[in-house]
Design an enzyme around this catalytic site. Structure first.
Site, PDB file in Angstrom:
ATOM      1  N   ALA A  99       1.441   8.889  -5.982  1.00  0.00           N
ATOM      2  CA  ALA A  99       2.607   8.443  -5.677  1.00  0.00           C
ATOM      3  C   ALA A  99       2.784   7.938  -4.395  1.00  0.00           C
ATOM      4  O   ALA A  99       2.087   8.730  -3.430  1.00  0.00           O
ATOM      5  CB  ALA A  99       3.713   9.208  -5.872  1.00  0.00           C
ATOM      6  N   ASP A 100       3.072   6.741  -4.116  1.00  0.00           N
ATOM      7  CA  ASP A 100       3.617   6.308  -2.773  1.00  0.00           C
ATOM      8  C   ASP A 100       4.682   6.754  -2.156  1.00  0.00           C
ATOM      9  O   ASP A 100       4.991   6.754  -0.947  1.00  0.00           O
ATOM     10  CB  ASP A 100       3.287   4.686  -2.525  1.00  0.00           C
ATOM     11  N   ARG A 101       5.618   6.950  -3.311  1.00  0.00           N
ATOM     12  CA  ARG A 101       7.146   7.238  -2.640  1.00  0.00           C
ATOM     13  C   ARG A 101       8.061   7.724  -3.899  1.00  0.00           C
ATOM     14  O   ARG A 101       7.821   7.293  -5.069  1.00  0.00           O
ATOM     15  CB  ARG A 101       7.945   6.042  -2.058  1.00  0.00           C
ATOM     16  N   ALA A 131       7.526   5.225  -6.896  1.00  0.00           N
ATOM     17  CA  ALA A 131       6.850   3.971  -6.795  1.00  0.00           C
ATOM     18  C   ALA A 131       5.295   4.354  -6.488  1.00  0.00           C
ATOM     19  O   ALA A 131       4.928   5.064  -5.730  1.00  0.00           O
ATOM     20  CB  ALA A 131       7.286   3.397  -5.463  1.00  0.00           C
TER      21      ALA A 131
END
Length: 321
Positions: free
Chosen positions: A210-212, A220
């Site tokens: 995950a990036d966010r 995201a």
């Protein structure tokens, strides 16, 4: 041989240029923040944890070679450089979280009686130099929690894992989040394969990075995660997200609040500088998509444990209290 995408010793930083993989493995020097900004923006560096580490280490490189007259001068310099780094890949929140933490601790350090410009600078360099080791330990904890949770829910069977958008040491400081879970399962002797082709849901799992991760548990991550989550739901295969708490952004309420980075059209229309698409083709090239919390059926794996996506914010706030 252990793969290392980031090489650092005090005052010197080099990175593996991932744009050249797999044809060649070449390391490039990163002389400071501006070099790091371009490396991150051009995707020579990939993976939210690695982005944060390279960004902060590039600041340490500059700090080592710079003299300051006052602590205020240090603070102003650091704030400007961190703001630049945060702008390189805005969807991935880890760089922002590291920048906020460093600035807060720096302000506290400056307020201490007897603080000097040299002392504050050297303290900050040492603080940044600890990021890779902390990242590896966080990844190991993620691997342990994720592997244990998956084993407990697979009835003792050999496990088939599919990962997406996570490249282990290439995306972190040397271990991996989603691939950290795979590595732990392998070491425990419970891993059968690292892809998903059979139709036996009881011993399969999908694990992504995950990036966010926002307050309601929406995630995201690299484009294609959402469609993979839909496929996993249809086939009743548990879908997990493995990410450090530095990827958690409780300030954003839901996935629709995330600003999705859009990449250059040439990434789709050209290969090695050669056009492969017809002239005039319209291109929309988002780098990420949003996976709703209700599709994360296995849970979100963090260094503090595995939590249902919708409960992540409450669980992490409780763990930090």
């Amino acid at each position: 041989m252990v793969l290392e995408a980031i090489h650092y010793c005090r005052g010197e930083l080099s990175i593996l240029n991932q744009l050249l993989l797999p044809q060649s493995a070449q390391y490039e020097m990163v002389g400071g923040v501006q070099d790091a900004w371009h490396a991150i923006r051009d995707m020579k560096v990939r993976g939210a944890p690695a982005i944060a580490a390279v960004g902060c280490l590039s600041l340490a490189v500059e700090l080592v070679h710079k003299d300051f007259s006052t602590t205020e001068e240090v603070a102003e310099f650091v704030s400007e450089k961190l703001a630049c780094l945060v702008s390189a890949r805005p969807t991935a929140v880890n760089m922002t979280r590291e920048a906020q933490a460093l600035e807060e601790e720096l302000r506290d350090m400056i307020r201490k009686e007897g603080s000097t410009a040299v002392g504050v600078r050297d303290w900050l360099v040492t603080k940044i130099e600890g990021i890779p080791e902390r990242d590896i330990q966080v990844n190991r904890d993620i691997g342990q929690h994720g592997a244990r949770h998956i084993v407990e829910h697979t009835r003792g069977q050999k496990i088939v894992i599919l990962t997406h958008c996570n490249t282990g040491a290439l995306a972190t400081c040397g271990y991996g989040t989603a691939l950290g879970v795979v590595r732990t399962l392998h070491e425990a002797g419970t891993l059968e394969r690292v892809y998903c082709t059979e139709t036996r849901p009881y011993n399969q799992a999908v694990v992504v990075g995950a990036d966010r991760i926002v307050a309601n548990g929406d995630v995201a991550n690299k484009l294609g995660t959402f469609s993979l989550a839909l496929a996993a739901q249809h086939h009743q295969i548990p879908f997990y997200v493995a990410a450090p708490c530095s990827s958690w952004d409780p300030k954003l309420p839901c996935g629709s609040s995330v600003v999705i980075e859009e990449r250059a059209a040439a990434e789709l229309t050209h290969i090695n500088g050669q056009r492969i698409a017809a002239q005039g083709i319209d291109v929309w090239n988002p780098a990420f998509d949003i996976t709703p919390a209700n599709l994360i059926t296995g849970g979100i794996i963090t260094e503090f444990g595995v939590f249902p996506a919708a409960d992540l914010t409450a669980a992490l706030l409780a763990s930090k209290s």
